[in-house]
Scaffold this motif. Structure first.
Motif, PDB file in Angstrom:
ATOM      1  N   ALA A 259      25.278  43.537  32.643  1.00  0.00           N
ATOM      2  CA  ALA A 259      24.749  43.319  33.894  1.00  0.00           C
ATOM      3  C   ALA A 259      25.702  43.830  35.061  1.00  0.00           C
ATOM      4  O   ALA A 259      25.142  43.985  36.266  1.00  0.00           O
TER       5      ALA A 259
ATOM      6  N   LYS B  38      22.085  37.226  29.142  1.00  0.00           N
ATOM      7  CA  LYS B  38      22.324  38.718  29.578  1.00  0.00           C
ATOM      8  C   LYS B  38      24.013  38.547  29.344  1.00  0.00           C
ATOM      9  O   LYS B  38      24.668  37.852  30.109  1.00  0.00           O
ATOM     10  N   ARG B  39      24.525  39.611  28.903  1.00  0.00           N
ATOM     11  CA  ARG B  39      25.897  39.920  28.624  1.00  0.00           C
ATOM     12  C   ARG B  39      26.430  40.346  30.149  1.00  0.00           C
ATOM     13  O   ARG B  39      25.922  41.105  30.717  1.00  0.00           O
ATOM     14  N   GLU B  40      27.554  39.565  30.737  1.00  0.00           N
ATOM     15  CA  GLU B  40      27.702  39.989  32.019  1.00  0.00           C
ATOM     16  C   GLU B  40      28.319  41.348  32.169  1.00  0.00           C
ATOM     17  O   GLU B  40      28.164  41.982  33.417  1.00  0.00           O
TER      18      GLU B  40
ATOM     19  N   GLY C 279      28.772  36.417  37.122  1.00  0.00           N
ATOM     20  CA  GLY C 279      28.002  35.413  37.821  1.00  0.00           C
ATOM     21  C   GLY C 279      28.779  34.314  38.783  1.00  0.00           C
ATOM     22  O   GLY C 279      30.038  34.228  38.515  1.00  0.00           O
TER      23      GLY C 279
END
Lengths: 238, 238, 238, 238, 238, 238
Positions: free
Chosen positions: C80, C75-77, C84
């Motif tokens: 999101a 998933k593209r941060e 992370g």
């Protein structure tokens, strides 16, 4: 009959442990039975933007619950990325309650933040928090007084304390614990000053609506309980 | 000369207070001098999605600092809307450290979350957290064993504890407090098991780079310190 | 036997492609085998708030992975809504590593941000990023020197490079690729300077704990490898 | 003397405009003078997760203010990325107030969401919202009854309405507008049912604490006002 | 006279480098002069929730810009915590453009995500992204065809490509670079298929409004340019 | 045959209700049939940071949809914690459209924010919003003119209005309602000035690509419709 065996007008054992923090200008752990809240007061030499150059200071509060303060672990608000509605309601209430007994002009352009973190919860965390927050605030002001920054008597006009009352099993009872709280028909929180003035009233019918008479009964219980709490605050800071 | 007057190989006073939470399946307050961390273990009857139907359980950790655990009040992460990088680094480290001594298959499809909340900080919060988290985890497993859910000896293969060492004023010292930590030239954290295996090493040059000899000196200090911590864990759970 | 057929002390082919960006003051694509990282250095005429009027500058780093840099799309941060924990750990590490060889006072009140974006990942992205970031930083400083802003030799005190080592199939190996990394028993990252000083050590037991002897073996491998990387950096900027 | 020239026990002109939405199962614009709130009821064939398979439904509310509903434009909460504490407090209050007169079992496993969006604000938005939300809820239930889904009389046990009272210029007044609200010494909101039961009480000292007698005076005003509002609701749905 | 010396109807040099990713099912770096975009296609064996059990698949796109793709470093969207409005506009456009030439039923219940990451920007990133995304999508479908999953000719009905045109210095020009784009009076993007059908038109007056005749002129330029791009796509996949 | 029975070149009934807000400097509710948008203009005595000390002002817009403006209730964006891509696209379009007819230098260092909140949606919310926003902007400028702050004629250079056209059931139609919009093969939005200049064109093939001839047909419809809308604006402000 209350689950704890207490009488209807009997609060849980209340204690204040002062100076629990090496760093905070004022601090205490307040316990209402198994409800334990750590209150710290932090002094900052600035005010919120809307008070700049007003000569006034500010007192505010933040509230949090450790994830396993409760029977089932709750999601950590920092991990969830936001404070829930209940958290915000409570911290706004604590701040308003404290400001009701503070002369912000006498405080001067400073901000005191009271952090109320629930270490263990068994009902009544917001009322314990308010009652303990007053101690932390008082001790912070004493710390400031010792450094010539304020006169405590000028800033802190009165005591403030809080208690919950409710109708449980058709009886009006004071200082509900979690078992009572989750089964209460009506739940009310009262915040009052040392001189008996009312600062906040919040009453909620959880089941069927309540009557004015019932509410008056709860307020009478609260008045007596808060007078006791104020007396305990006085002894704690003596 | 250390600010605290301690000898270079002298840790601060370490204590474990167990069963501090009415609700958690395991809990302790661990103190390394003025660093105090509340560790609670919460059992959940589920695993993360990626372990469903694997027969394996999971042990994870979350870390937080109360806003006024530190000398200056820090912004509450829940209010800021996210956990900072340092918080995430530390909670990942605690989780890895604990999993290094746990047999996840013997645990079965359950999750244990260890919350490590720093009540007061004076350096070394992550190493205190790991050392205390082991106690909370152990007590949670005992709680499960009492209910026939696991055999502690099968799940918990060894002790795990952690200590910081660093080069302060050109000397290798153990268990740095905040004053030392903020002035240290090199800062290292070691996580080791009861049988002496190394689980994690993190060494950082804060000022000038360090040599292999210096690092070996820090590791030797850590080895002795962790052996002491493991001994204290054994006494604490006896 | 390593999956790639390499010898235990054999790094992957390492290349630096400089000046890949039309806009950045310094840039390179660094490749450690199939791990490709684009590093750009951006100069800003300001410092972070805490350094204002200190006369000091700042060097910091950000790290990202393109969503399909990996075997499975991540998933593209940005989508999101947050970076992370792993991303934050790595970018903090890159920043610390670079600052270890920079004289921030000689830099003056400026900030250089090194963006390390992983175009393709096959293990060792953080060590490749550090090694390439040094080139981008160097080239940025040369750019500044050409404009009379700094003396490179005053600001950049040494080389810095990094390599991963680990225990794979019971053997100590250098520069793990993804296949090795995901199966390694122990995984360690080393950051060292051109003169052999240690800047960062991170060692993690993925399976069973490791011994001091094993760790010493990994460090010896790293020392040789980093010396080679520094040599390649020298040739790259020659 | 009130700024508006109203008598102390005189509410503003209250109107309900029903069926203002082409899409919603129930809707109204409620006006308390210059405070205008659009209330829509949306039926969904599902319940929140914690009620699945309980046979019970749910009634909830959301509250919002258009950015220029107020004298000064406020930041749009959607753009700010979160709902403020005040918004959350109010929407929780609206939901609790409505659920106090709904039999969730008679509703069955459905959810009705009442959106209360303030088009123009002049004090008393939460009390207007509750009073109008009841109309929208009622109309939604009539819509369901027409399709054989529920019996309105079984689900909706009573009316519910709300009014604010406060002490302004030392006098107890009902239904404060913005000018009064921002200068009031005490501000209280009352939520009551058609049969006179109390659902919610919220009283706050804005300046000095208030007395029990003062609070009783506010409650007497509220009782009369809410009786009028319930009468108007009855006419509106007739 | 254009800053680059190009003729009004002359596009920049366009190249496609295929198979640049070791992991992605399809990939290319597309260059329109100094604008470089990495496009990767990722196949997932699932569809979005609203297509479950519909027999249809989905093609979607995400767009990002590396922080120093531009003349001044931009804040990383992952660090900012959200994708900006421009990013969302562009990725929605890319997705729509690709779906215009895909038979989602022939694709079956799968999802292909095209990530378009701008490595270097010099105007026209969205049109380059669409044109390169088609190559990545095509190669992903060839990969699937080689595994017997689809017939490319059934799924991919036509080419799709895009170009920007605008009025710069009172002249209609094609394929604006950054210098032209930031000074253009009118800016338009066209997306067309290989057979000449129009998929998307976006025209914006940056300064004064434009006329229908001017717009017709831009469309004529675009038509010729896109025909060339489609020809280049054909050669690239030959 | 159109679902509404309208002719292909027949717009829905359009009305403007001005001065609907007690607070805003300009406001109107614009209705295109069952699409109702509340537009308010808010004047602030400041500009965005990038215009400070430029002598120029700014006009911007925000767009929102009430959760039950639509046939099915949509999640409230404030509760979701972010504005979706569609919302951002539309509010950027409204802002650009308005700025195309405003002389920002004549406005001076002030900002006008137009909030467009959809009370009820039935297709064409963005075009209704632009058309109504012009009225709110005009009225705000008149308010300023009355206070000697600007000359309306200097700031507001022309009218601007918008309409959607599309191909529905193989016919070119104007002002699509929701039923048409969700089934249209091609959907286009046009923004034009009172003097016939084009400000924005957005055309999208929903199903199969469209031809230049089809697009020219849509533009012809739009030109006539927008001329009518401008005439209605003139009457509305007369």
């Amino acid at each position: 009959m209350r689950p704890s065996g207490r009488k209807t007008d009997q609060m849980r054992k209340v204690t204040f442990e002062r100076n629990v923090s090496k760093h905070a200008e004022g601090s205490c752990v307040v316990k209402f039975g198994d409800t334990h809240v750590l209150c710290t007061a932090s002094l900052e030499e600035k005010t919120p933007p809307w008070l700049r150059n007003s000569g006034k200071g500010w007192v505010t509060a933040e509230y949090g619950m450790l994830p396993r303060a409760t029977g089932e672990r709750m999601k950590r608000e920092a991990a969830a990325g936001k404070q829930g509605g209940r958290t915000q309601e409570i911290q706004r209430l604590i701040g308003r309650s404290l400001r009701a007994v503070v002369d912000l002009t006498a405080l001067g352009e400073k901000q005191i933040t009271i952090d109320c973190d629930v270490l263990q919860a068994d009902g009544g965390t917001r009322t314990a928090a308010i009652t303990g927050a007053w101690i932390a605030l008082h001790d912070c002001l004493r710390w400031m007084e010792a450094r010539g920054m304020v006169k405590v008597e000028k800033v802190l006009k009165d005591h403030v304390a809080a208690i919950s009352c409710g109708i449980f099993a058709s009886q009006s009872v004071i200082d509900l614990d979690y078992l009572e709280d989750s089964a209460a028909e009506t739940d009310a929180n009262f915040v009052m000053t040392g001189s008996g003035g009312i600062v906040e009233i919040q009453g909620t019918a959880e089941g069927k609506p309540f009557t004015e008479e019932e509410f008056a009964g709860l307020m009478a219980l609260a008045r007596t309980g808060i007078a006791e709490l104020v007396e305990m605050q006085k002894q704690a800071i003596a």
